[in-house]
Each structure stands twice: as C-alpha cells, then as structure tokens.
Write a protein that holds these residues in place. Structure first.
Motif, PDB file in Angstrom:
ATOM      1  N   SER A 224      25.327  65.647  74.269  1.00 60.64           N
ATOM      2  CA  SER A 224      26.062  65.445  75.513  1.00 60.64           C
ATOM      3  C   SER A 224      26.435  63.986  75.738  1.00 60.64           C
ATOM      4  O   SER A 224      25.777  63.067  75.234  1.00 60.64           O
ATOM      5  CB  SER A 224      25.210  65.928  76.695  1.00 60.64           C
ATOM      6  OG  SER A 224      24.074  65.103  76.867  1.00 60.64           O
ATOM      7  N   GLN A 225      27.481  63.789  76.525  1.00 62.00           N
ATOM      8  CA  GLN A 225      27.874  62.436  76.893  1.00 62.00           C
ATOM      9  C   GLN A 225      26.784  61.784  77.735  1.00 62.00           C
ATOM     10  O   GLN A 225      26.558  60.574  77.645  1.00 62.00           O
ATOM     11  CB  GLN A 225      29.194  62.442  77.661  1.00 62.00           C
ATOM     12  CG  GLN A 225      29.642  61.033  78.058  1.00 62.00           C
ATOM     13  CD  GLN A 225      30.910  61.024  78.896  1.00 62.00           C
ATOM     14  OE1 GLN A 225      31.524  62.065  79.121  1.00 62.00           O
ATOM     15  NE2 GLN A 225      31.303  59.851  79.371  1.00 62.00           N
ATOM     16  N   ASP A 226      26.098  62.583  78.535  1.00 65.06           N
ATOM     17  CA  ASP A 226      25.034  62.053  79.376  1.00 65.06           C
ATOM     18  C   ASP A 226      23.943  61.410  78.526  1.00 65.06           C
ATOM     19  O   ASP A 226      23.458  60.321  78.843  1.00 65.06           O
ATOM     20  CB  ASP A 226      24.434  63.170  80.234  1.00 65.06           C
ATOM     21  CG  ASP A 226      23.338  62.663  81.161  1.00 65.06           C
ATOM     22  OD1 ASP A 226      23.629  61.801  82.013  1.00 65.06           O
ATOM     23  OD2 ASP A 226      22.183  63.124  81.017  1.00 65.06           O
ATOM     24  N   LEU A 227      23.558  62.074  77.430  1.00 66.25           N
ATOM     25  CA  LEU A 227      22.547  61.520  76.537  1.00 66.25           C
ATOM     26  C   LEU A 227      23.058  60.244  75.878  1.00 66.25           C
ATOM     27  O   LEU A 227      22.336  59.242  75.807  1.00 66.25           O
ATOM     28  CB  LEU A 227      22.174  62.554  75.458  1.00 66.25           C
ATOM     29  CG  LEU A 227      21.239  62.067  74.346  1.00 66.25           C
ATOM     30  CD1 LEU A 227      19.936  61.533  74.919  1.00 66.25           C
ATOM     31  CD2 LEU A 227      20.977  63.195  73.348  1.00 66.25           C
ATOM     32  N   ALA A 228      24.297  60.287  75.405  1.00 62.06           N
ATOM     33  CA  ALA A 228      24.887  59.104  74.768  1.00 62.06           C
ATOM     34  C   ALA A 228      24.914  57.929  75.740  1.00 62.06           C
ATOM     35  O   ALA A 228      24.577  56.795  75.381  1.00 62.06           O
ATOM     36  CB  ALA A 228      26.297  59.424  74.277  1.00 62.06           C
ATOM     37  N   GLN A 229      25.298  58.186  76.969  1.00 61.73           N
ATOM     38  CA  GLN A 229      25.393  57.121  77.964  1.00 61.73           C
ATOM     39  C   GLN A 229      24.022  56.537  78.275  1.00 61.73           C
ATOM     40  O   GLN A 229      23.870  55.309  78.417  1.00 61.73           O
ATOM     41  CB  GLN A 229      26.037  57.660  79.238  1.00 61.73           C
ATOM     42  CG  GLN A 229      26.324  56.582  80.264  1.00 61.73           C
ATOM     43  CD  GLN A 229      27.207  57.093  81.399  1.00 61.73           C
ATOM     44  OE1 GLN A 229      27.726  58.202  81.343  1.00 61.73           O
ATOM     45  NE2 GLN A 229      27.376  56.286  82.426  1.00 61.73           N
ATOM     46  N   LYS A 230      22.997  57.380  78.370  1.00 67.64           N
ATOM     47  CA  LYS A 230      21.650  56.891  78.658  1.00 67.64           C
ATOM     48  C   LYS A 230      21.148  55.976  77.538  1.00 67.64           C
ATOM     49  O   LYS A 230      20.487  54.963  77.802  1.00 67.64           O
ATOM     50  CB  LYS A 230      20.698  58.074  78.834  1.00 67.64           C
ATOM     51  CG  LYS A 230      20.870  58.801  80.159  1.00 67.64           C
ATOM     52  CD  LYS A 230      19.889  59.951  80.292  1.00 67.64           C
ATOM     53  CE  LYS A 230      20.049  60.659  81.632  1.00 67.64           C
ATOM     54  NZ  LYS A 230      19.114  61.806  81.763  1.00 67.64           N
ATOM     55  N   LEU A 231      21.467  56.328  76.290  1.00 67.28           N
ATOM     56  CA  LEU A 231      21.052  55.486  75.168  1.00 67.28           C
ATOM     57  C   LEU A 231      21.762  54.131  75.221  1.00 67.28           C
ATOM     58  O   LEU A 231      21.147  53.090  74.987  1.00 67.28           O
ATOM     59  CB  LEU A 231      21.346  56.193  73.845  1.00 67.28           C
ATOM     60  CG  LEU A 231      20.456  57.395  73.515  1.00 67.28           C
ATOM     61  CD1 LEU A 231      20.937  58.088  72.245  1.00 67.28           C
ATOM     62  CD2 LEU A 231      18.996  56.964  73.364  1.00 67.28           C
ATOM     63  N   ILE A 232      23.046  54.150  75.523  1.00 66.15           N
ATOM     64  CA  ILE A 232      23.794  52.895  75.622  1.00 66.15           C
ATOM     65  C   ILE A 232      23.271  52.045  76.775  1.00 66.15           C
ATOM     66  O   ILE A 232      23.118  50.820  76.663  1.00 66.15           O
ATOM     67  CB  ILE A 232      25.299  53.173  75.821  1.00 66.15           C
ATOM     68  CG1 ILE A 232      25.888  53.891  74.602  1.00 66.15           C
ATOM     69  CG2 ILE A 232      26.049  51.856  76.076  1.00 66.15           C
ATOM     70  CD1 ILE A 232      25.863  53.103  73.323  1.00 66.15           C
ATOM     71  N   GLU A 233      22.947  52.686  77.888  1.00 66.05           N
ATOM     72  CA  GLU A 233      22.466  51.960  79.070  1.00 66.05           C
ATOM     73  C   GLU A 233      21.086  51.351  78.865  1.00 66.05           C
ATOM     74  O   GLU A 233      20.638  50.543  79.683  1.00 66.05           O
ATOM     75  CB  GLU A 233      22.459  52.902  80.278  1.00 66.05           C
ATOM     76  CG  GLU A 233      23.857  53.255  80.771  1.00 66.05           C
ATOM     77  CD  GLU A 233      23.840  54.260  81.904  1.00 66.05           C
ATOM     78  OE1 GLU A 233      22.763  54.866  82.145  1.00 66.05           O
ATOM     79  OE2 GLU A 233      24.889  54.445  82.551  1.00 66.05           O
ATOM     80  N   SER A 234      20.406  51.715  77.767  1.00 63.34           N
ATOM     81  CA  SER A 234      19.092  51.130  77.480  1.00 63.34           C
ATOM     82  C   SER A 234      19.207  49.759  76.823  1.00 63.34           C
ATOM     83  O   SER A 234      18.189  49.063  76.673  1.00 63.34           O
ATOM     84  CB  SER A 234      18.296  52.064  76.555  1.00 63.34           C
ATOM     85  OG  SER A 234      18.843  52.088  75.237  1.00 63.34           O
TER      86      SER A 234
END
Length: 252
Positions: A224-234
C-alpha cells in the motif's frame, strides 16, 4: 530544501570508539574501513539533518534484492504442539543450491514503482542496470512525479558507479541523493520494504521459480501507499538516531 554544508567529519573520540569494535585491531585495514564508514555516514546524516518528511517525499529509493526458493527471508517462527517438532507442517523444505531470483525495485512516498526480475541466477551488472534505469526507473518517475522534480537514490554498488551509468544519469539531468554511505542498510527504507515483501512471499510457499516470480510480483503491487509513505517518513528519525549514535548503526 538545500542541504547545509558539513564542516565536521568525525571527531577523534568518534573514530577511536568506532575503531575499537570487538575483533577489530587498532590500525588494521578493518579499523580503517570502519572509521571511513562512520565518517561517510556522519557526512551524509549531517548533510540531510534538516530535511523534513516532506523533503524526503521527493526522493525515489531503489535497490536490488535476492529471493530464494524455500525461505527467502531466512528463519521463520513456527507455533507447534508437543510432539510436532518434525511434523511436515512445521518443517520448511530446503535444497542445497536453491534457485535464486534477483530483482530491482524502487519506491517513494507515492507508493511502489516498477519491479523488474532479472533472468534466473543472473546478478545485476552495468548493462542490465542501464537497461533497468531506462525501462523501469524513468516510467516510474514520470508516473509518480510527472514534471515535478524528484531525487534518485541508489547505493555505491560497482555497477551503480560505472562510468557509463554516471554519464547516463548525468544526461537525464536528474538530482542524485548522496553521496550515499556504504554499508548503511539502516538508512535505506527500501531494505525494510524488502523484508516485508520476503515475509509475504514466504507465506505463499512458492514451489518453483515460475511460481516464485509470480508471487513476488503479486505481493509487490499489493504494497500500500500508506506503508510506503510511513517508511519514507521514518527518514528524519533514522538520520537523527545515527547522529545521536555518532555514526554507528541504528535500530532500523
């Protein structure tokens, strides 16, 4: 969003501590390599220390990863009842020389991009890499960013640093993140993405190379994009933790 200049490279105490890792003799090639690695990591993290999650959202991360039949991600925890230790349902089959599939993928805060699978038992080289960048990276950038500026990340693998690749990237007039510090999987969120993908692939228990490739592609597009975004936001937290630990590896 421009990164500030980094004047301080590595303090004497940082280098001294890093060179005292267990099993590493002071003044040895290993100690020198470790000290260089920590300097490179500190340079990188200080350069991007003021970047926000929004800044990192303009980066597209990339990497290669191997997938193997019968256990792509290594150890697996199994719940079993007493007496079931060697039950077929509690044992993962193994082979002496499992088929290996190498893949290249990229992703950003906008979601996963292209994933390309190399021919069986083939590793990435500069020829394959240039073709992959041309056929996979550029369409992903166009799809996710359009005319918006983005920054490309890749590590210092030999095929990535080949002259032909450097020239090709220069011809595209794209910005490259870095210089990327070697031996720094904790700074690349795509490493976490590979781990997640391998666990999901393992659960499907593919029994041959064709099925393995099919499952890899299926599970990749399901991220999901949500998972991808959370990884980037880390990324800001990763940078901050490496700086706090004076260049040593962090929990990520």
């Amino acid at each position: 969003m421009a990164a500030g200049r980094c004047e301080c490279i590595c303090t004497h105490s940082e280098a001294k501590t890093f060179g005292r890792w267990p099993g590493v003799k002071k003044g040895s090639k290993e100690a020198t390599s470790l000290q260089k690695n920590i300097r490179d990591r500190l340079i990188f993290c200080r350069k991007y220390s003021e970047w926000t999650a929004e800044d990192w959202g303009k980066v597209i991360f990339s990497d290669e990863a191997p997938f193997r039949l019968f256990g792509a991600s290594g150890k697996r925890l199994v719940r079993r009842r007493k007496g079931e230790r060697y039950h077929q349902s509690c044992v993962m089959p193994t082979v002496k020389h499992p088929d290996t599939i190498h893949v290249w993928g990229c992703f950003s805060s906008k979601g996963v991009g292209s994933l390309t699978i190399l021919p069986q038992n083939t590793a990435m080289n500069k020829e394959w890499y240039q073709n992959t960048l041309q056929q996979q990276l550029l369409p992903t950038i166009q799809q996710q960013f359009g005319e918006e500026q983005c920054i490309f990340q890749h590590d210092g693998a030999p095929c990535h640093k080949a002259k032909v690749i450097t020239k090709w990237l220069g011809d595209q007039n794209g910005e490259i993140l870095g210089p990327w510090p070697g031996n720094s999987p904790d700074l690349n969120p795509i490493e976490n993405l590979w781990s997640i993908l391998k666990r999901r692939v393992d659960k499907q228990k593919p029994t041959n190379s064709d099925k393995l490739q099919e499952v890899i592609m299926k599970e990749w597009v399901a991220i999901s994009q949500d998972l991808a975004q959370k990884l980037i936001e880390s990324m800001p937290s990763r940078i901050a933790e490496v700086l706090k630990k004076k260049g040593q590896h962090c929990k990520y």
